[in-house]
Design an enzyme around this catalytic site. Structure first.
Site, PDB file in Angstrom:
ATOM      1  CB  SER B  95      -0.895   0.005   1.241  1.00 49.51           C
ATOM      2  OG  SER B  95      -1.871  -1.003   1.154  1.00 49.51           O
ATOM      3  CE  LYS B 170      -5.242  -0.434   2.371  1.00 45.75           C
ATOM      4  NZ  LYS B 170      -4.005  -1.186   2.548  1.00 45.75           N
ATOM      5  CE  LYS B 238       1.691   2.468   4.345  1.00 45.22           C
ATOM      6  NZ  LYS B 238       1.739   1.107   3.799  1.00 45.22           N
TER       7      LYS B 238
END
Lengths: 296, 296
Positions: B95, B170, B238
């Site tokens: 990701s 995502k 993150k």
């Protein structure tokens, strides 16, 4: 026992009709003579004032736009409190500031009048179908006593706690709905600007942790440019105003709710306040200079 | 055809094992010798470098923590690009920032190497079960070609668009999840401060428009004071960092995402960054000086 019903608007009128259909004896009051005549033609009696209505009824339902209207109808001149006998129960089904529910309830208590707050969610179609969701605050024994009557108008009637708890739950609901619509708007606008098809992104994420009732109800409206209400921005502004007031009264931080209020004020400035609250996406689209329309 | 697999962490290790179980021939690489030995004992071959690995494989999967790790593993010294023959396909399942997916893909294209971005959602248990959700960006014919292979690790594999679209989806997912958790937190903290039982408010609103997968997954954790991850705040930080970078790169406004980043920074300051992201509620609780624990 006669039921008094005050407030025959978009929601109140079909709710009152469902009570009539279920065989209840109704006395109605509204400033709108046409609405009163409609209910009378369906078998209701009418009263000239809230005071007059309350003097004839053991229970009085109010279904009004906001806190000041409820205060005026219940505690104002020629209002419910002037006519109601001790032991009368006021069931306020309006969506108002729970601080006001409690304040009005405290005034009524001095007169021996009980109160439930029982705001609804679901909008006009569910009011017509009698499938509203009702969230109730007040004494548990009163909830039990009026459960069946409320169920005539509802698909679910849930007890949440003391007086005011119904409106706290309703505002909690409206906070989550507004913020969840903004979350979908923010994500889909980003997806479009980042060069993807928002329709495909919606399909890719709707089945996972990001999935929500809001996403499945509102993302298709955004993608298909259908902003017909549903629930209007101007009503959501009213609810967020009550949420902000109520939260500030108890020193609870609601930063996202505050941000949504400002977003909705921007939409009002652009004339979108009569549209469905899915038009929150237009706030993002305007800034980003795009729309979330699917790629052809 | 041999599959190269780079990155045998919490997610990558079980994903690689599922490929082995399905009968695929695997060559693995990781700086963690124990993880490599574990895979070798399960039947994989190992390589000394990404370059060495890529020279043996027609397809190379990377499953790494973030954008810089992917760039280093693919384009850095002794990396995949140095060993891969033209026609090799890199499938990055990490990701990362989609801006970087596209930049890395553009470098690879010069060498005749194709790339898909295929980030996953679902966490360690779904990596072990082979039921991850995979969102894929890149050429549609490559998606079709590797669909069955990806399905070995997944419950769903969805095509979203051009290279980078997987990570856009995502990040859209992570935006919605973070904001929805904050919405539930804001509503339940308000409910508690307003004198109601947050458990009853949750039950009253979960079936309506406010309902969401986040609400049903995270409200019980907040109410029961269970903040065991699940998905850690530090990982969500993150992802939001990538979301903010990616959104800024395309001038898409993400005010709620920005606010969630600041909320999570506050939680990190309080040492909650190893907890599940449901601990977003603690940010509200700290300011409001309460918790959303149900009334006794």
């Amino acid at each position: 026992m006669k039921i008094g019903f005050i407030g025959l608007g978009i929601m109140g009128r079909p709710m009152a009709k469902n009570l009539l259909k279920a065989g209840h004896e109704l006395v109605v009051f509204d400033f709108n003579k046409e609405a009163v005549a409609d209910l009378v033609s369906n078998g209701a009696a009418s009263a000239e004032t809230g005071k007059d209505l309350a003097s004839q009824c053991g229970v009085v339902i109010t279904m009004l736009p906001n806190s000041p209207h409820v205060r005026a109808a219940v505690l104002g001149g020629n209002g419910v409190a002037e006519g109601a006998k001790p032991g009368t129960v006021v069931i306020d089904m309006s969506s108002i500031d729970p601080t006001e529910s409690r304040a009005i309830g405290a005034e009524l208590e001095k007169l021996g009048i009980d109160m439930l707050d029982a705001p609804v969610s679901g909008g006009e179609p569910k009011a017509i179908d009698g499938t509203l969701s009702v969230m109730v605050g007040g004494k548990k024994e009163l909830f039990d006593k009026y459960y069946d009557m409320l169920m005539v108008m509802a698909g679910s009637v849930v007890y949440v706690g003391e007086l005011g708890a119904g409106n706290v739950a309703k505002l909690a609901n409206q906070i989550v709905v507004a913020v969840n619509i903004a979350a979908v708007s923010e994500a889909l606008t980003f997806a479009k600007k980042a060069g993807t098809d928002p329709e495909l992104v919606y399909q890719a994420i709707r089945g996972g942790l990001a999935g929500s009732t809001v996403m499945d109800a509102k993302a298709p409206m955004m993608l298909n440019r259908n902003f017909k209400p549903g629930f209007r921005i101007e009503l959501h502004i009213k609810d967020l105003n009550n949420a902000l007031n109520a939260a500030h009264n108890v020193s609870s931080p609601v930063p996202l709710t505050g941000q949504l209020m400002e977003i909705m004020q921007g939409l009002k400035a652009d004339g979108f306040d009569k549209e469905d609250h899915s038009s929150i996406v237009k706030y993002y689209e305007k800034i980003a200079n795009t729309t979330v329309e699917p790629q052809k």
